[in-house]
Design a protein around this motif. Sequence first.
Motif, mmCIF file in Angstrom:
data_model
loop_
_atom_site.group_PDB
_atom_site.id
_atom_site.type_symbol
_atom_site.label_atom_id
_atom_site.label_comp_id
_atom_site.label_asym_id
_atom_site.label_seq_id
_atom_site.Cartn_x
_atom_site.Cartn_y
_atom_site.Cartn_z
ATOM 1 N N VAL A 144 -7.547 0.228 0.708
ATOM 2 C CA VAL A 144 -7.484 0.112 2.160
ATOM 3 C C VAL A 144 -8.854 -0.228 2.741
ATOM 4 O O VAL A 144 -8.985 -1.057 3.646
ATOM 5 N N ASN A 174 -4.413 6.192 -5.937
ATOM 6 C CA ASN A 174 -5.385 6.414 -4.872
ATOM 7 C C ASN A 174 -5.682 5.079 -4.187
ATOM 8 O O ASN A 174 -6.331 4.196 -4.753
ATOM 9 N N VAL A 175 -5.163 4.907 -2.962
ATOM 10 C CA VAL A 175 -5.279 3.623 -2.253
ATOM 11 C C VAL A 175 -6.429 3.610 -1.256
ATOM 12 O O VAL A 175 -6.552 2.659 -0.478
ATOM 13 N N THR A 176 -7.278 4.643 -1.278
ATOM 14 C CA THR A 176 -8.374 4.693 -0.309
ATOM 15 C C THR A 176 -9.312 3.505 -0.462
ATOM 16 O O THR A 176 -9.686 2.843 0.509
ATOM 17 N N LEU A 217 2.278 1.845 -3.528
ATOM 18 C CA LEU A 217 1.249 2.390 -4.421
ATOM 19 C C LEU A 217 0.963 3.849 -4.114
ATOM 20 O O LEU A 217 0.760 4.662 -5.031
ATOM 21 N N ASP A 218 0.941 4.187 -2.830
ATOM 22 C CA ASP A 218 0.682 5.587 -2.460
ATOM 23 C C ASP A 218 1.807 6.487 -2.952
ATOM 24 O O ASP A 218 1.556 7.615 -3.397
ATOM 25 N N ASN A 219 3.057 6.031 -2.887
ATOM 26 C CA ASN A 219 4.175 6.838 -3.393
ATOM 27 C C ASN A 219 4.166 6.959 -4.908
ATOM 28 O O ASN A 219 4.741 7.908 -5.460
ATOM 29 N N GLY A 267 1.522 7.561 -6.520
ATOM 30 C CA GLY A 267 0.419 8.446 -6.845
ATOM 31 C C GLY A 267 -0.902 7.744 -7.048
ATOM 32 O O GLY A 267 -1.866 8.367 -7.505
ATOM 33 N N VAL A 291 0.834 -1.203 0.000
ATOM 34 C CA VAL A 291 0.000 0.000 0.000
ATOM 35 C C VAL A 291 0.870 1.255 0.000
ATOM 36 O O VAL A 291 0.575 2.236 -0.699
ATOM 37 N N VAL A 292 1.960 1.237 0.775
ATOM 38 C CA VAL A 292 2.857 2.399 0.826
ATOM 39 C C VAL A 292 3.489 2.656 -0.531
ATOM 40 O O VAL A 292 3.611 3.810 -0.980
#
Length: 397
Positions: A190, A185-187, A179-181, A183, A176-177
């Motif tokens: 999660v 949208n991991v909302t 993917l977030d870096n 760009g 998840v980290v």
Amino acid sequence: MTTNNTAAAAAAARKPTIDTARVQDQAESLINSSLSWLHTHWLQILIGIGAGIAVAAALFWLRGLGPRIVARSRTGTGWSAVFGRAVERTHGFFIVMLSAKLVVGYAGAPADVASTVTFLFTVAAVFQVAVWAREIILGAIEHRTRGEHIGGEALGSAMGLIRLLVSFGVFAIAFVVVLDNLGVNVTGLVAGLGVGGIAIGLAAQGIFADLFAALAIIFDRPFRRGDAVTYDSTSGNVEEIGLKSTRIRGIDGELRVISNKNLLDKEIQNNTVRERRRSKFTIGLAYETPPDKLDRFPEMMKEVIEASGMTYVRCGFFQFGASSLDFDVQFDSPSADFTEAYNGRHRTGIAILRRCNEEGLVIAYPMQVNYLAAPDGRLVDPRARPAASGPVDATES
């Protein structure tokens, strides 16, 4: 037919396509900027490459210390071995990217090259931290379970499940980290993982409750295998602490199996780690005992208890009984061993009885006297000597 062709054309138009020309332009731009960078900063690049190789060599040497640290641990599960295995699990790709990240700024790399190095370093660092975290967590659990809690097949089953849960948790967070870096949208991701975790937790809440209770026993150590424990009205010795239940051998030889969660919900007395065992006697002296002997009775008990090898705690008068003056006597055994305390209580009880006989102290026992009425209405004491006219009918118990 015309309608179908039109719909197909519209769908084809909406379908995303790869702009090959744009990709080609970006590749050419990257190549041109790299060649220009090599031409203008060749000295800084050579120095950066040398520094990067030196940093990488030092990091590889440090990684090589991991097996040596593990070998120095006598048990293989100490904290030095835990950190040694974590160092040993350092990946070579992470070392290379860390070295590149440290020197890319000095070499004056163009934005495209610097961003590529940063992206690769981020991916390598996140997953490397996940590997370190997994090794340290699992090593800490193995360190706590070493030789005294869960054993044999139960330990293998527990560690297998714990290893799976820890690995899934740390690498899911790392993914998840990353993917977030990037760009992304991991909302939604999660939220989906959270809903899935809740569903699994509700479906297997009993199993997880006992599993976490077993982990609580491992880390909190309320008792260990072989300890003598008491819970509720049950006493026995802990034979095995399993993944779901604990087995306790009762004092009558029976094997009691209780789930870990239910066991921890109760008040547990660990008799193995207690400092001593306390015994209590209630001694009732006759009401006819002189007050001065009653006053000296606690001192007598202290002498008797200490002479029997026990530790005197207290002795004193505490109530007027139905047929006796009651004294409370308390003393401790010198150790927590049950057999020693039991034998010491026996010795002390016999010694108290012997001392009371020597001092002329009467230990009272319940007695009932039935009085009879004479023809004139007077009460006749059956303990009095019978008259010459005949015996007195009386009952004494």
